[in-house]
Design a protein around this motif. Structure first.
Motif: not given
Ligand code: ATP
Ligand code: MG
Ligand code: MG
Length: 262
Positions: A10-12, A26-27, A33-36, A86-88
């Protein structure tokens, strides 16, 4: 064992909604990088779980499209639903500098989201929560996200519409025939809000005006553009263009003419 902790670093936190929190992660396995997004409260009951699953079922059934936030996977953990997306870069909001300053930029955003709407409507899905906050931007590409209110166009599922400020009167009255035209109204309202730079009213006379073809003038914007927003927000859903018709509008093909200031 937590799949989230095992698979991701987990980044932030990058956002939160009424029902969820969203993190930049971060996977570990692929280094990307992704959004969860995960639900805030535990979903104890099957009915709650089914409702939450609508979002991932809609995303998964749609497949990929450049103008839709990408979906990777989902799972339950501690009775919470996790969605890997997908991280936007950010979502649009009148509170954030939107860079939608010229009519050309606004039309570009509208065109791209109209493509997303045509795609989902063709697949029999209505979004029902189109608003600036649910329009994401990544490397200059606009993407429709947050399918938390998505439903089937044939009306075979219960409907939970999104933010009332962007909803046409017919759905607020619970009397609707064409669910896809709800998304067209909402897109018109979202663009209108972004261009005007003022939050849409939540109730009261101005709220009603916007639902009665009484849009205030947008200084500096061409008449064809203002008329297009007006017809997208027409109280009669049959008069609103479909996403396909919207995309055929010549306004997207020609260089925009801005009204001359006196
Ligand atoms: P709402 O109350 O609007 O329905 P929600 O709980 O459904 O919210 P989302 O709108 O999906 O949650 O996400 C909340 C916020 O998290 C967004 O407004 C956005 O700022 C951020 N966010 C969500 N998904 C992403 C993503 N894929 N990339 C970047 N940021 C995101
Ligand atoms: Mg949202
Ligand atoms: Mg939502």
């Amino acid at each position: 064992l937590s799949r989230y902790r095992t698979d991701f670093h987990e980044i932030e936190q990058i956002g939160s909604g009424n029902f969820s929190r969203v993190f930049k992660v971060l996977k570990r396995l692929d280094g990307c990088m992704y959004a969860v997004k995960h639900s805030l409260k535990r979903l104890h009951h099957d009915t709650e779980r089914c409702k939450a699953l609508m979002e991932v079922q809609a995303l998964a059934s749609l497949g990929t499209h450049e103008n839709i936030v990408g979906y990777y996977s989902s799972w339950f953990e501690n009775e919470q639903l996790y969605i890997q997306m997908e991280l936007c870069d950010r979502s649009l909001s009148i509170n954030k500098p939107s860079k939608l300053s010229t009519e050309e930029e606004v039309l570009e955003a509208m065109h791209q989201i109209a493509k997303a709407l045509q795609f989902i409507h063709e697949k029999g899905i209505a979004h029902l929560d189109v608003k600036p906050d649910n329009i994401y931007i990544k490397n200059g590409v606009y993407k429709l996200g947050d399918f938390g209110c998505a439903t089937l166009l044939d009306g075979s599922l219960p409907i939970e519409e999104g933010d009332a400020r962007y909803m046409p009167q017919e759905i607020l009255n619970d009397k609707y025939d064409y669910l896809e035209k709800v998304d067209i109204f909402s897109l018109g309202a979202a663009i209108f809000e972004l261009v005007r730079g003022l939050p849409l009213p939540e109730s009261g006379p101005h709220f009603l005006n916007l639902r009665e073809r009484k849009l205030p003038l947008l200084p500096g914007h061409s008449l064809p553009f203002q008329n297009l927003l007006k017809v997208m927000m027409d109280p009669d859903p049959a008069r609103r263009p479909s996403a396909k018709e919207l995309l055929e509008n010549p306004i997207f093909g020609r260089p925009p003419r801005t009204a001359r200031s006196k």
